[in-house]
Design an enzyme around this catalytic site. Structure first.
Site, PDB file in Angstrom:
ATOM      1  N   SER A  15     -12.921  -2.482   5.473  1.00  0.00           N
ATOM      2  CA  SER A  15     -14.141  -2.784   4.716  1.00  0.00           C
ATOM      3  C   SER A  15     -15.079  -3.706   5.484  1.00  0.00           C
ATOM      4  O   SER A  15     -16.289  -3.463   5.545  1.00  0.00           O
ATOM      5  CB  SER A  15     -13.763  -3.418   3.382  1.00  0.00           C
ATOM      6  OG  SER A  15     -13.012  -2.520   2.591  1.00  0.00           O
ATOM      7  N   THR A  42      -7.170  -1.221   4.823  1.00  0.00           N
ATOM      8  CA  THR A  42      -6.145  -1.452   3.814  1.00  0.00           C
ATOM      9  C   THR A  42      -6.633  -1.091   2.417  1.00  0.00           C
ATOM     10  O   THR A  42      -5.954  -0.384   1.670  1.00  0.00           O
ATOM     11  CB  THR A  42      -5.693  -2.923   3.845  1.00  0.00           C
ATOM     12  OG1 THR A  42      -5.065  -3.193   5.104  1.00  0.00           O
ATOM     13  CG2 THR A  42      -4.702  -3.206   2.721  1.00  0.00           C
ATOM     14  N   ALA A 115      -7.301  -0.552  20.164  1.00  0.00           N
ATOM     15  CA  ALA A 115      -8.049  -1.290  21.174  1.00  0.00           C
ATOM     16  C   ALA A 115      -7.535  -2.714  21.213  1.00  0.00           C
ATOM     17  O   ALA A 115      -7.204  -3.295  20.177  1.00  0.00           O
ATOM     18  CB  ALA A 115      -9.535  -1.263  20.865  1.00  0.00           C
ATOM     19  N   TYR A 178       0.306 -11.100  -6.599  1.00  0.00           N
ATOM     20  CA  TYR A 178      -0.391 -10.053  -7.347  1.00  0.00           C
ATOM     21  C   TYR A 178       0.143  -8.659  -7.022  1.00  0.00           C
ATOM     22  O   TYR A 178       0.257  -7.808  -7.917  1.00  0.00           O
ATOM     23  CB  TYR A 178      -1.903 -10.145  -7.122  1.00  0.00           C
ATOM     24  CG  TYR A 178      -2.392  -9.722  -5.761  1.00  0.00           C
ATOM     25  CD1 TYR A 178      -2.832  -8.428  -5.522  1.00  0.00           C
ATOM     26  CD2 TYR A 178      -2.443 -10.631  -4.700  1.00  0.00           C
ATOM     27  CE1 TYR A 178      -3.285  -8.037  -4.281  1.00  0.00           C
ATOM     28  CE2 TYR A 178      -2.893 -10.256  -3.460  1.00  0.00           C
ATOM     29  CZ  TYR A 178      -3.324  -8.952  -3.252  1.00  0.00           C
ATOM     30  OH  TYR A 178      -3.777  -8.568  -2.004  1.00  0.00           O
ATOM     31  N   ILE A 179       0.510  -8.405  -5.773  1.00  0.00           N
ATOM     32  CA  ILE A 179       1.023  -7.076  -5.425  1.00  0.00           C
ATOM     33  C   ILE A 179       2.334  -6.810  -6.147  1.00  0.00           C
ATOM     34  O   ILE A 179       2.554  -5.716  -6.694  1.00  0.00           O
ATOM     35  CB  ILE A 179       1.200  -6.944  -3.896  1.00  0.00           C
ATOM     36  CG1 ILE A 179      -0.153  -7.018  -3.195  1.00  0.00           C
ATOM     37  CG2 ILE A 179       1.885  -5.633  -3.545  1.00  0.00           C
ATOM     38  CD1 ILE A 179      -0.068  -6.998  -1.682  1.00  0.00           C
ATOM     39  N   ARG A 199      11.759 -15.908  -4.578  1.00  0.00           N
ATOM     40  CA  ARG A 199      12.492 -17.035  -3.998  1.00  0.00           C
ATOM     41  C   ARG A 199      12.069 -18.356  -4.623  1.00  0.00           C
ATOM     42  O   ARG A 199      12.783 -19.355  -4.526  1.00  0.00           O
ATOM     43  CB  ARG A 199      12.300 -17.080  -2.490  1.00  0.00           C
ATOM     44  CG  ARG A 199      10.891 -17.344  -2.031  1.00  0.00           C
ATOM     45  CD  ARG A 199      10.808 -17.336  -0.511  1.00  0.00           C
ATOM     46  NE  ARG A 199      11.694 -18.331   0.053  1.00  0.00           N
ATOM     47  CZ  ARG A 199      12.078 -18.346   1.328  1.00  0.00           C
ATOM     48  NH1 ARG A 199      11.663 -17.395   2.145  1.00  0.00           N
ATOM     49  NH2 ARG A 199      12.861 -19.284   1.772  1.00  0.00           N
ATOM     50  N   ARG A 205       1.224 -17.923  -8.144  1.00  0.00           N
ATOM     51  CA  ARG A 205       0.753 -19.265  -7.799  1.00  0.00           C
ATOM     52  C   ARG A 205      -0.733 -19.200  -7.448  1.00  0.00           C
ATOM     53  O   ARG A 205      -1.183 -18.284  -6.770  1.00  0.00           O
ATOM     54  CB  ARG A 205       1.550 -19.817  -6.615  1.00  0.00           C
ATOM     55  CG  ARG A 205       3.000 -20.110  -6.959  1.00  0.00           C
ATOM     56  CD  ARG A 205       3.691 -20.884  -5.839  1.00  0.00           C
ATOM     57  NE  ARG A 205       5.090 -21.128  -6.140  1.00  0.00           N
ATOM     58  CZ  ARG A 205       5.538 -22.094  -6.929  1.00  0.00           C
ATOM     59  NH1 ARG A 205       4.661 -22.914  -7.505  1.00  0.00           N
ATOM     60  NH2 ARG A 205       6.831 -22.258  -7.150  1.00  0.00           N
ATOM     61  N   GLY A 263       3.665 -11.186   0.498  1.00  0.00           N
ATOM     62  CA  GLY A 263       2.453 -11.676   1.139  1.00  0.00           C
ATOM     63  C   GLY A 263       2.061 -10.865   2.357  1.00  0.00           C
ATOM     64  O   GLY A 263       2.791  -9.973   2.809  1.00  0.00           O
ATOM     65  N   THR A 312     -11.251  -7.847  -0.502  1.00  0.00           N
ATOM     66  CA  THR A 312     -12.148  -6.869   0.109  1.00  0.00           C
ATOM     67  C   THR A 312     -13.622  -7.250  -0.002  1.00  0.00           C
ATOM     68  O   THR A 312     -14.352  -7.198   0.992  1.00  0.00           O
ATOM     69  CB  THR A 312     -11.904  -5.483  -0.508  1.00  0.00           C
ATOM     70  OG1 THR A 312     -10.581  -5.059  -0.178  1.00  0.00           O
ATOM     71  CG2 THR A 312     -12.907  -4.461   0.007  1.00  0.00           C
ATOM     72  N   GLU A 442     -16.742 -10.735 -26.812  1.00  0.00           N
ATOM     73  CA  GLU A 442     -17.431 -11.706 -27.659  1.00  0.00           C
ATOM     74  C   GLU A 442     -16.658 -13.015 -27.792  1.00  0.00           C
ATOM     75  O   GLU A 442     -17.236 -14.059 -28.100  1.00  0.00           O
ATOM     76  CB  GLU A 442     -17.682 -11.119 -29.049  1.00  0.00           C
ATOM     77  CG  GLU A 442     -16.449 -10.920 -29.896  1.00  0.00           C
ATOM     78  CD  GLU A 442     -16.777 -10.388 -31.294  1.00  0.00           C
ATOM     79  OE1 GLU A 442     -17.634 -10.999 -31.953  1.00  0.00           O
ATOM     80  OE2 GLU A 442     -16.176  -9.371 -31.689  1.00  0.00           O
TER      81      GLU A 442
END
Length: 448
Positions: A15, A42, A115, A178-179, A199, A205, A263, A312, A442
């Site tokens: 992106s 990604t 590259a 989150y994943i 763990r 967090r 992570g 992103t 609302e």
């Protein structure tokens, strides 16, 4: 005409890299971008886009059941993982084509190869070809981090999860971010038995404690199991192809798939940056200044590879700012305050600004307003699941400094509300706004 082959050489067509490439080209620069995987990076290929499509698919599990309470005669339905998987991958391929078309329309040279940097103004392609460029932009993103332990090779990451041949009946997910929570919700709705192994002693967090506690409560009610303070010891492959996960402080867990979501790390390994003089931090991220410039004046970096905010839209903003500043004559920096974020869990979370704990540490005196309610749809569907909206206010100024939400469509609502937080509006401004009834949103202007 410059003596260089290109004015800008971008490594990574995700992106941030794509935005920087096309904007720089629109400003008249001669641009090339190298991508060793697939154009789109990604987010488009193996991240937020295909994940969100799986989230949509997962929501039908509850929607079909709820529909009966709304008068629809819905028979028992069978879920076909392979059909959804293939449809999602087809959509990813379509989007990849659009990204490539955008670059082509802007006359950006796309090199589908790896590259590496061999000097401040020189890159080398996988076939050995060396090219000179006035500036280099590193936009290689991040890569899933997999801890080293015996049997770790049997685990998959978010890179491979979209390509599973079949839906695993039992899934162990390592991580609490989150994943991990997003895929826990997805697989659970598809009918898999899901166990999250962390763990540490908490999930998500960085998010407000009340909100993440509510997600934990709802997830457990939905049947997702959690194991805290349980580092992985090993994964053992059984004769029948299943996996046995061995943990510290916990009994072993049998699984058909293990997803490691612990992570992501900056994707700088083997790029030659350090040899070229580019300074990296302890996690391998490219150190940059406010103008995205590294310790080498001709080398810049944007996106997750800098490990600032791994989102992103942030990478896109950074790519735009870089191209406008360097090639457009419009000096631009990115404002990282009050960046909204979402967790597409079941139910989803939306957040912007300071958490309650952060606000108390930073401001001292704060006021907290909450609304804890059942969405109208959940009431008629017989679902006890409750939404929670939370507003954090600076007591000295009445300014809203944080909004945190969990409930149906929370990210969609939060995006508009984030404008108010970014603009520095006050609780009185929210109170002065007439409610849009009946809606969940609302509640934001009725908070007590």
């Amino acid at each position: 005409m410059s003596d260089f082959d290109y004015d800008l050489f971008v490594i990574g067509a995700g992106s941030g890299g794509v935005r920087a490439s096309r904007v720089a080209a629109s400003h008249g620069a001669r641009v090339a971008v190298a991508e060793e995987h697939r154009v789109g990076g990604t987010c488009v290929i193996r991240g937020c886009v295909p994940k969100k499509l799986l989230v949509y698919g997962a929501h039908f599990a509850e929607d079909l059941k709820d529909a009966r309470h709304f008068g629809w005669d819905v028979p028992d339905c069978h879920f076909d993982w392979q059909r959804l998987r293939d449809n999602v991958l087809s959509e990813v391929t379509r989007l990849e084509g659009l990204y490539g078309q955008t670059l082509d329309n802007h006359k950006v040279t796309v090199l589908k190869t790896r590259a590496t940097v061999v000097g401040p103004q020189k890159v080398r392609l996988a076939d050995g070809t060396e090219l000179t460029t006035e500036r280099i932009l590193v936009a290689t993103g991040g890569w899933p981090f997999v801890p080293e332990f015996p049997g770790s090779e049997h685990a998959i990451t978010s890179n491979e999860v979209f390509h599973l041949d079949s839906l695993p009946k039992r899934v162990v997910i390592a991580g609490g971010g989150y994943i991990a929570n997003e895929f826990a919700g997805i697989f659970n709705e598809f009918g898999s038995k899901v166990t999250i192994v962390n763990r540490g002693d908490a999930i998500l967090r960085g998010y407000d404690e009340q909100i993440r506690d509510r997600l934990l409560q709802i997830s457990m009610t939905k049947g997702i199991e959690f194991r805290f303070n349980a580092p992985f010891k090993s994964i053992e492959k059984q004769d029948d192809g299943s996996l046995m996960v061995h943990l510290d402080n916990c009994d072993p867990i049998a699984a058909d798939a293990v997803l490691v979501a612990t992570g992501r790390v900056p994707n700088t390994k083997g790029l030659g940056l350090e040899a070229a003089g580019v300074e990296l931090d302890k996690d391998g991220a490219v150190k940059v200044d406010d103008n995205n410039q590294s310790s080498v004046p001709s080398i810049y970096a944007v996106g997750d590879v800098t490990n600032r905010i791994q989102l992103t839209p942030v990478a896109i903003r950074e790519g735009q700012a870089f191209a406008d500043s360097v090639f457009g004559g419009k000096p631009t920096t990115v404002d990282y305050a009050n960046v909204p974020s979402a967790v597409f869990s079941h139910p989803p979370i939306g957040a912007v600004g300071l958490t309650e704990a952060e606000a108390r540490n930073k401001l001292g005196a704060v006021r907290i307003y909450t609304s804890d309610f059942r969405a109208m749809k959940n009431v008629l569907a017989g679902r006890n699941e409750r939404a929670l909206y939370k507003m954090v206010v600076n007591a000295a100024t009445d300014q809203v400094v944080g909004l945190h939400m969990i409930g149906p469509d929370a990210p969609e609502i939060l995006q508009a509300a984030a404008v108010a937080v970014k603009a520095g509006l006050t609780k009185a401004d929210f109170d002065a706004t007439v409610a849009l009834h009946p809606s969940m949103a609302e509640e934001l202007v009725l908070l007590k």
